[in-house]
Design a protein around this motif. Structure first.
Motif, short mmCIF file in Angstrom:
data_model
loop_
_atom_site.label_atom_id
_atom_site.label_comp_id
_atom_site.label_asym_id
_atom_site.label_seq_id
_atom_site.Cartn_x
_atom_site.Cartn_y
_atom_site.Cartn_z
N GLY A 1 0.82 -1.20 0.00
CA GLY A 1 0.00 0.00 0.00
C GLY A 1 0.86 1.26 0.00
O GLY A 1 2.08 1.19 0.05
N LEU B 1 2.48 4.36 1.60
CA LEU B 1 2.93 4.82 2.92
C LEU B 1 3.30 6.28 2.83
O LEU B 1 3.94 6.72 1.87
N PHE C 1 0.30 4.36 7.13
CA PHE C 1 -0.77 4.13 6.16
C PHE C 1 -1.85 5.21 6.26
O PHE C 1 -2.78 5.21 5.49
N CYS D 1 5.29 2.41 11.01
CA CYS D 1 5.04 1.03 10.57
C CYS D 1 6.20 0.50 9.71
O CYS D 1 6.86 1.26 9.02
N GLY E 1 -2.24 -1.28 8.09
CA GLY E 1 -2.28 -1.46 6.64
C GLY E 1 -3.22 -2.56 6.20
O GLY E 1 -3.33 -2.84 5.01
N ALA F 1 -1.65 -6.87 4.30
CA ALA F 1 -0.30 -6.28 4.40
C ALA F 1 0.50 -6.99 5.48
O ALA F 1 1.68 -7.31 5.29
#
Length: 188
Positions: free
Chosen positions: A36, A38, A52, A153, A173, A177
């Motif tokens: 995803g 970031l 996220f 993260c 996420g 993820a």
């Protein structure tokens, strides 16, 4: 030549260069990854966000907690992006980055500062174990909440913390993820 013509002429002169802006106190960029997008941010040479969270929310938090001079400037984050990409490609197992937990609460700092010492690459631990490690053995749910709001993260590996029965539970996420990250590390 009128005053207006003179000013307009100066604006179109080839010697005139576009303005340059100083580096931001907090530089950030959006980085697309296999897990995803970031939002990555750095302040004073330290990573303050790998999140996220949406851009507006995160930049507002950064402006309040670190400095109001938050600018989208990707270049200062080249090393962070490179290390993150290497990690997500499986060629890096640790990050060589300084982290600043400016966006974390005091309890989150307690949990997150302890995390790298007890979760090595390719291994998992439980929320209860982390709670015991910080001398709060009945705080497994609070640990889960703290990790769910981890502002850094992946760099601080909250994805390595699972339920007492080994089940994957919440991750900022999403569980896909988290599964991706754990599978990646299991191969390495």
């Amino acid at each position: 030549m009128t005053d207006l013509e003179s000013r307009l002429n100066r604006l179109t002169t080839p010697d005139l260069k576009p303005p340059t802006f100083p580096d931001a106190d907090v530089a950030y960029t959006l980085h697309d990854t296999p897990i995803g997008t970031l939002l990555l941010a750095i302040a004073g040479g330290r990573v303050v966000a790998s999140s996220f969270g949406d851009e507006e929310t995160m930049t507002t938090r950064l402006a309040r907690a670190v400095s109001p001079r938050v600018l989208r400037q990707p270049r200062p984050l080249d090393d962070v992006r490179r290390q993150l990409d290497e990690y997500l490609a499986g060629s890096r197992h640790t990050f060589d980055l300084e982290v600043d937990l400016a966006l974390a609460t005091p309890f989150q700092r307690l949990v997150l500062n302890d995390l790298p010492d007890h979760t090595r690459y390719g291994a998992t631990t439980t929320y209860g174990t982390v709670a015991s490690d910080i001398d709060k053995p009945k705080a497994a749910r609070a640990v889960g909440t703290a990790l769910g709001a981890n502002p850094v993260c992946v760099v601080l590996p909250c994805h390595r913390v699972v339920g007492a029965n080994g089940a994957l539970t919440g991750y900022a996420g999403g569980l896909e993820a988290k599964r991706f990250l754990l599978n990646l590390e299991a191969k390495g």
